[in-house]
Design a protein around this motif. Structure first.
Motif, PDB file in Angstrom:
ATOM      1  N   VAL A   1       6.881  -4.505 -43.946  1.00 33.31           N
ATOM      2  CA  VAL A   1       7.193  -4.673 -42.517  1.00 33.31           C
ATOM      3  C   VAL A   1       6.317  -5.790 -41.983  1.00 33.31           C
ATOM      4  CG1 VAL A   1       7.244  -3.588 -40.251  1.00 33.31           C
ATOM      5  CG2 VAL A   1       7.803  -2.233 -42.285  1.00 33.31           C
ATOM      6  N   PHE A   2       6.920  -6.742 -41.282  1.00 34.62           N
ATOM      7  CA  PHE A   2       6.173  -7.885 -40.768  1.00 34.62           C
ATOM      8  C   PHE A   2       6.755  -8.271 -39.414  1.00 34.62           C
ATOM      9  CE2 PHE A   2       4.904 -12.577 -41.490  1.00 34.62           C
ATOM     10  CZ  PHE A   2       3.729 -12.369 -40.782  1.00 34.62           C
ATOM     11  N   THR A   3       6.006  -7.967 -38.358  1.00 34.39           N
ATOM     12  CA  THR A   3       6.483  -8.240 -37.006  1.00 34.39           C
ATOM     13  C   THR A   3       5.561  -9.178 -36.232  1.00 34.39           C
ATOM     14  OG1 THR A   3       5.370  -6.239 -36.180  1.00 34.39           O
ATOM     15  CG2 THR A   3       7.696  -6.039 -36.863  1.00 34.39           C
ATOM     16  N   HIS A   4       4.327  -9.347 -36.693  1.00 37.53           N
ATOM     17  CA  HIS A   4       3.380 -10.224 -35.991  1.00 37.53           C
ATOM     18  C   HIS A   4       2.368 -10.767 -36.992  1.00 37.53           C
ATOM     19  CE1 HIS A   4       0.500 -11.672 -32.979  1.00 37.53           C
ATOM     20  NE2 HIS A   4       1.484 -11.580 -32.116  1.00 37.53           N
TER      21      HIS A   4
ATOM     22  N   ALA B   1       4.693 -13.714 -32.702  1.00 38.09           N
ATOM     23  CA  ALA B   1       5.681 -12.696 -33.056  1.00 38.09           C
ATOM     24  C   ALA B   1       6.657 -13.264 -34.084  1.00 38.09           C
ATOM     25  CB  ALA B   1       6.431 -12.225 -31.816  1.00 38.09           C
ATOM     26  N   VAL B   2       7.049 -12.429 -35.029  1.00 37.12           N
ATOM     27  CA  VAL B   2       7.973 -12.844 -36.083  1.00 37.12           C
ATOM     28  C   VAL B   2       9.399 -12.746 -35.546  1.00 37.12           C
ATOM     29  CG1 VAL B   2       8.801 -12.418 -38.424  1.00 37.12           C
ATOM     30  CG2 VAL B   2       6.383 -12.078 -37.872  1.00 37.12           C
ATOM     31  N   TYR B   3      10.025 -13.905 -35.369  1.00 35.47           N
ATOM     32  CA  TYR B   3      11.381 -13.967 -34.847  1.00 35.47           C
ATOM     33  C   TYR B   3      12.401 -13.646 -35.942  1.00 35.47           C
ATOM     34  CZ  TYR B   3      15.192 -15.850 -31.954  1.00 35.47           C
ATOM     35  OH  TYR B   3      16.338 -15.996 -31.215  1.00 35.47           O
ATOM     36  N   GLN B   4      12.135 -14.111 -37.156  1.00 34.86           N
ATOM     37  CA  GLN B   4      13.022 -13.856 -38.287  1.00 34.86           C
ATOM     38  C   GLN B   4      12.255 -14.086 -39.584  1.00 34.86           C
ATOM     39  OE1 GLN B   4      16.655 -16.141 -38.258  1.00 34.86           O
ATOM     40  NE2 GLN B   4      17.792 -14.557 -39.327  1.00 34.86           N
ATOM     41  N   LYS B   5      12.658 -13.364 -40.653  1.00 31.06           N
ATOM     42  CA  LYS B   5      12.051 -13.543 -41.970  1.00 31.06           C
ATOM     43  C   LYS B   5      13.062 -13.104 -43.014  1.00 31.06           C
ATOM     44  CE  LYS B   5      11.024  -9.065 -41.085  1.00 31.06           C
ATOM     45  NZ  LYS B   5      11.218  -8.394 -39.790  1.00 31.06           N
TER      46      LYS B   5
ATOM     47  N   GLN C   1      -0.694  -8.949 -38.554  1.00 30.15           N
ATOM     48  CA  GLN C   1      -0.582  -8.056 -39.703  1.00 30.15           C
ATOM     49  C   GLN C   1      -1.043  -8.726 -41.001  1.00 30.15           C
ATOM     50  OE1 GLN C   1       3.645  -7.249 -38.550  1.00 30.15           O
ATOM     51  NE2 GLN C   1       3.133  -5.165 -39.165  1.00 30.15           N
TER      52      GLN C   1
ATOM     53  N   LEU D   1       8.438 -18.015 -36.282  1.00 31.20           N
ATOM     54  CA  LEU D   1       7.461 -17.434 -35.365  1.00 31.20           C
ATOM     55  C   LEU D   1       7.559 -18.104 -34.005  1.00 31.20           C
ATOM     56  CD1 LEU D   1       4.326 -17.647 -37.714  1.00 31.20           C
ATOM     57  CD2 LEU D   1       5.913 -15.741 -37.524  1.00 31.20           C
TER      58      LEU D   1
END
Length: 459
Positions: free
Chosen positions: A161-164, A145-149, A167, A140
Motif C-alpha cells: 500500500v502506497f498513498t504518501h 500524495a500518490v496520485y497513481q502508481k 511511507q 505525485l
C-alpha cells in the motif's frame, strides 16, 4: 433533431410573448391617449385588461414550462453525478413541448453516458498499459500524495500500500528524501536494501498539469542487473587478457625447467656436485611454481568458459533432493541437517539443469564450510532449501544456513571474481554462480538480514 425542434418552439413562444407584450403596451397607451373620450376609453380599457390578463397567463404558462423543464435537467444532472444510468424520461406525454424536452434530454443522457463509458474504458486501457510495462511509475502531487502508481513501482519499493511519500521512511529514509525533493528533469539514483536484497534504483522525473494541479511523474528502474552485467563483462575481458599473457609466459618456463631437470638427472650419474644440487633445487622450484601458476590460471579460465545454457523442464523437488544427497556424500563427516521445502510439490523449472546444479552445489559447499567454521547457533548445523513461485510467476530457490553471518563489508565483494576470505580459496565460485544465473536469465542475491540466505531467481 429533437433539440433543434425544441429550440424553435422556445423561440416561437418567446416571439409570441414579446409580440403580445407589445400589443398590451399599445392598448394601455391608447387608453392613456383617449382618456378624454369615455366610450372609446372604455372599449380600449376592456381590451387592455383582457390583454394584460392574457399576458399574465402566457407568462405563467411559460414560467411553468421553464420550471418543469429545469427540474428535468437538474434530475438528469444529479443522475449523471451519481452514475445512475437507469434514468429515462417519458416520451409519450400529451404536451408536445414536454415530449420534445424528454426526447432531447434522453438523447443528451445517452450521449453523455456513452462519452463517460468511453472515458472509463480509456482509463482502464491506460492502467493496463501501466501494469504491463517493466518500469515502475509513480505520480505525485506537490504535497507528496500518490496520485497513481503501478504494480511494478510497488514491487521495486517492496510495498503493498502506497498513498504518501512519508511511507517510504519505513523502506529507507534516504529514499524518502530523494523522492520528496526530486524536481522535473532530474535523473537520480538511490540505493536501499529490503527483504529481497539490495536495490539500485534509477529515478527519472517529469511533470504535467492536470485539472490545474501540478503532478510529478517518476519512472523507476532497478539497474542492478545492468550494473552486474557491465561488471561481469569487464572482469571477463580482464581475465581473458591475464590468462593469455600468463599462459604465454609460464608455459615455456615450465617446459624448459622440465628439460633441464632431465639433463641434470642424467649428469648426476657420472659427476654429482653441490652446485648441481643447487641448480636442481632451483629448477625444481621453478617447475613447481610454474605448474602451480598454470593450475591457478586454469582455475580462473573456467570463469570465461561457461557454456551456453541449454534449458529444459525438470522438477525442482527431485533436483534439490539430488543436490542434498550429493552434498551428504561429498561431506559425510559434516554434522549438518538438511531441510527441504518445495511449494507446490510439483514445481517445474525451465533452465539448464547441469549449470544450475553447479550453482546449488557451490552454495551448499559454502554453507557447510561456514557451519564447520564454528559459528553454528545450535548443537548442529542446519541448511534449509526452499523453492516456490512468486506472484510474478518467477521461480525462486532460497538456500540458507545457520552458520556465522557474512560481515557487511565482505558481503559487498563476494560476487567479485578472485575475491576470497578462505585460505587456499580461488574466489571464483560465487562469481561463476552469478555468471551462470545471468546467462540463464536470472539472478543470485544475498539477503541483507537474518540467516545467511542466497536467493536464486529464475524469471
Amino acid at each position: 433533431m429533437h433539440i433543434r425542434s425544441l429550440k424553435n418552439q422556445y423561440l416561437f413562444r418567446i416571439a409570441v410573448s414579446l409580440l403580445w407584450a407589445v400589443v398590451t403596451g399599445a392598448l394601455w397607451m391608447s387608453v392613456w391617449t383617449n382618456r378624454g373620450s369615455s366610450h372609446i376609453c372604455d372599449i380600449l380599457l376592456f381590451w387592455a385588461v383582457v390583454a394584460t390578463l392574457a399576458l399574465f397567463v402566457l407568462v405563467y404558462w411559460q414560467y411553468g414550462l421553464y420550471r418543469a423543464h429545469t427540474r428535468k435537467v437538474l434530475f438528469l444532472l444529479e443522475a449523471l453525478e451519481n452514475d445512475d444510468a437507469s434514468v429515462h424520461f417519458v416520451e409519450t406525454e400529451a404536451n408536445r413541448d414536454n415530449r420534445l424536452v424528454s426526447q432531447a434530454l434522453n438523447k443528451v443522457a445517452q450521449i453523455l453516458y456513452k462519452v463517460k463509458s468511453e472515458t472509463a474504458q480509456q482509463e482502464k486501457y491506460y492502467e493496463l498499459i501501466l501494469e504491463c510495462v517493466n518500469t515502475g511509475i509513480l505520480v505525485l502531487n506537490d504535497n507528496g500524495a500518490v496520485y497513481q502508481k503501478n504494480s511494478e513501482a510497488l514491487r521495486l519499493l517492496g510495498m503493498e500500500v502506497f498513498t504518501h511519500v512519508r511511507q517510504l521512511e519505513r523502506v529507507d529514509s534516504h529514499l524518502m528524501e530523494v523522492v520528496t525533493a526530486c524536481c522535473p528533469g532530474d535523473k537520480l539514483q538511490a540505493v536501499f536494501s529490503n527483504e529481497r536484497g539490495t536495490v539500485n534504483l534509477s529515478i527519472r522525473v517529469s511533470d504535467i498539469h492536470v485539472h490545474q494541479e501540478h503532478l510529478r511523474i517518476l519512472a523507476l528502474n532497478d539497474i542492478n542487473n545492468e550494473l552486474d552485467e557491465k561488471e561481469v563483462d569487464s572482469w571477463i575481458r580482464l581475465t581473458r587478457v591475464l590468462t593469455h599473457e600468463i599462459m604465454n609466459a609460464v608455459t615455456p618456463i615450465t617446459s624448459l625447467s622440465d628439460t633441464l631437470l632431465t639433463l641434470m638427472n642424467e649428469a648426476d650419474a657420472s659427476d654429482p656436485s653441490a652446485s648441481q644440487e643447487e641448480i636442481r633445487n632451483g629448477l625444481q622450484t621453478i617447475s613447481s611454481t610454474g605448474k602451480g601458476l598454470l593450475s591457478f590460471v586454469e582455475n580462473y579460465r573456467r570463469f570465461t568458459r561457461i557454456p551456453t545454457p541449454e534449458p529444459s523442464l525438470f522438477y525442482v523437488k527431485a533436483f534439490l533432493q539430488r543436490m542434498v544427497d550429493l552434498a551428504r556424500h561429498q561431506h559425510a563427516e559434516a554434522h549438518v541437517v538438511y531441510q527441504l521445502e518445495v511449494v507446490p510439490d510439483d514445481l517445474i523449472l525451465y533452465a539448464d539443469e547441469s549449470l544450475v546444479s553447479q550453482v546449488v552445489i557451490n552454495l551448499l559447499k559454502n554453507a557447510i564450510q561456514a557451519i564447520e567454521s564454528g559459528g553454528c547457533t545450535g548443537t548442529e548445523g542446519r541448511i534449509c532449501l526452499r523453492a516456490y513461485c512468486n506472484e510474478a510467476e518467477a521461480v525462486l530457490i532460497e538456500i540458507s544456513n545457520n552458520g556465522p553471518a557474512i560481515p557487511a563489508d565482505i558481503a559487498e565483494h563476494i560476487f567479485i571474481p578472485f575475491f576470497t576470505t578462505k585460505e587456499g580459496g580461488s574466489g571464483i565460485g560465487l562469481s561463476i554462480s552469478r555468471q551462470i544465473m545471468r546467462l540463464s536469465g536470472g539472478s543470485i542475491t544475498l539477503l541483507p538480514k537474518g540467516e545467511t540466505t542466497f536467493v536464486l531467481k529464475f524469471n
